[in-house]
Design a protein around this motif. Structure first.
Motif, short mmCIF file in Angstrom:
data_model
loop_
_atom_site.label_atom_id
_atom_site.label_comp_id
_atom_site.label_asym_id
_atom_site.label_seq_id
_atom_site.Cartn_x
_atom_site.Cartn_y
_atom_site.Cartn_z
N ASP A 1 24.34 8.46 27.25
CA ASP A 1 23.39 9.23 28.05
C ASP A 1 24.11 10.11 29.05
O ASP A 1 25.07 9.69 29.69
CB ASP A 1 22.46 8.29 28.82
N VAL A 2 23.63 11.33 29.18
CA VAL A 2 24.06 12.24 30.24
C VAL A 2 22.84 12.39 31.14
O VAL A 2 21.86 13.04 30.79
CB VAL A 2 24.49 13.61 29.67
N THR A 3 22.89 11.71 32.30
CA THR A 3 21.70 11.58 33.13
C THR A 3 21.88 12.23 34.49
O THR A 3 22.92 12.06 35.13
CB THR A 3 21.36 10.08 33.32
N LEU A 4 20.86 12.97 34.92
CA LEU A 4 20.82 13.49 36.29
C LEU A 4 19.97 12.52 37.10
O LEU A 4 18.77 12.37 36.84
CB LEU A 4 20.20 14.89 36.32
N VAL B 1 16.04 11.95 36.90
CA VAL B 1 15.34 13.24 36.82
C VAL B 1 15.25 13.70 35.36
O VAL B 1 14.20 14.08 34.88
CB VAL B 1 16.06 14.30 37.68
N ILE B 2 16.38 13.67 34.68
CA ILE B 2 16.41 14.10 33.28
C ILE B 2 17.62 13.44 32.62
O ILE B 2 18.64 13.20 33.27
CB ILE B 2 16.46 15.65 33.17
N THR B 3 17.48 13.14 31.35
CA THR B 3 18.60 12.55 30.62
C THR B 3 18.67 13.18 29.23
O THR B 3 17.66 13.60 28.68
CB THR B 3 18.48 11.01 30.55
N ALA B 4 19.88 13.24 28.71
CA ALA B 4 20.10 13.86 27.41
C ALA B 4 21.19 13.09 26.68
O ALA B 4 22.08 12.51 27.31
CB ALA B 4 20.52 15.31 27.57
N PRO C 1 12.71 13.91 30.36
CA PRO C 1 11.68 14.68 29.71
C PRO C 1 12.22 16.02 29.26
O PRO C 1 13.26 16.43 29.75
CB PRO C 1 10.65 14.86 30.85
N PRO C 2 11.55 16.67 28.34
CA PRO C 2 10.19 16.52 27.84
C PRO C 2 10.07 15.71 26.56
O PRO C 2 9.02 15.75 25.93
CB PRO C 2 9.79 17.98 27.58
N LEU D 1 19.46 24.00 24.11
CA LEU D 1 20.18 23.36 25.22
C LEU D 1 20.69 24.40 26.22
O LEU D 1 20.58 24.20 27.43
CB LEU D 1 21.37 22.58 24.68
N TYR D 2 21.24 25.50 25.71
CA TYR D 2 21.68 26.56 26.62
C TYR D 2 20.49 27.12 27.39
O TYR D 2 20.59 27.44 28.58
CB TYR D 2 22.39 27.68 25.84
N GLU D 3 19.35 27.24 26.73
CA GLU D 3 18.15 27.74 27.39
C GLU D 3 17.73 26.79 28.51
O GLU D 3 17.41 27.21 29.62
CB GLU D 3 17.03 27.89 26.35
N LEU D 4 17.75 25.48 28.21
CA LEU D 4 17.40 24.49 29.23
C LEU D 4 18.37 24.58 30.41
O LEU D 4 17.95 24.56 31.58
CB LEU D 4 17.42 23.09 28.63
#
Ligand SMILES: [Zn+2]
Length: 126
Positions: free
Chosen positions: A46-49, A56-59, A85-86, A95-98
């Motif tokens: 996980d890469v989590t903020l 807040v967000i994880t990827a 999310p989302p 991903l670049y857009e996000l």
């Protein structure tokens, strides 16, 4: 030299399934034998903020090698990055857009902090 490794997982509908294990996969310690083959999921770290103990967000990298063709944004046989999310799986362009949207959001937070500083100093908005 990279050595290809495989894993064998018990499944509800196909018995023991042996499949290649990508080097980025963190493993399947939480795998349950009542899992269907189509639900096998390779998942990267996980890469989590996290801000003040709140996520807040994880990827993470994700791939479901036996997924039936469906909605690509919900994950599938092609490796993607699952973002929550989302709750969507993104290709590199997404991903670049996000990342760009998060950059813009950081600017909006700084603008808000500037406005708040001004209000608290007795300026505009009192
Ligand atoms: Zn795996």
């Amino acid at each position: 030299m990279t050595e290809s490794r495989t894993i064998t997982l018990p499944t509800e509908d196909h018995g023991s399934v042996t499949l290649p294990e990508p080097t980025w996969c963190v493993g399947h310690a939480d795998h349950r034998p009542d899992t269907y083959r189509a639900d096998i999921l390779h998942k990267g770290p996980d890469v989590t903020l996290t801000f003040r103990a709140a996520e807040v967000i994880t990827a993470c990298l994700a791939q479901s090698p036996f997924a039936t063709p469906g909605t690509p944004s919900l994950g599938g046989r092609t490796v993607g990055v699952s973002v929550y999310p989302p709750g969507r799986t993104l290709a590199p362009v997404g991903l670049y857009e996000l990342a760009s949207f998060l950059d813009s959001y950081a600017d909006r937070l700084r603008d808000l902090a500037d406005q708040l500083t001004s209000i608290l100093a007795g300026g505009e908005g009192q």
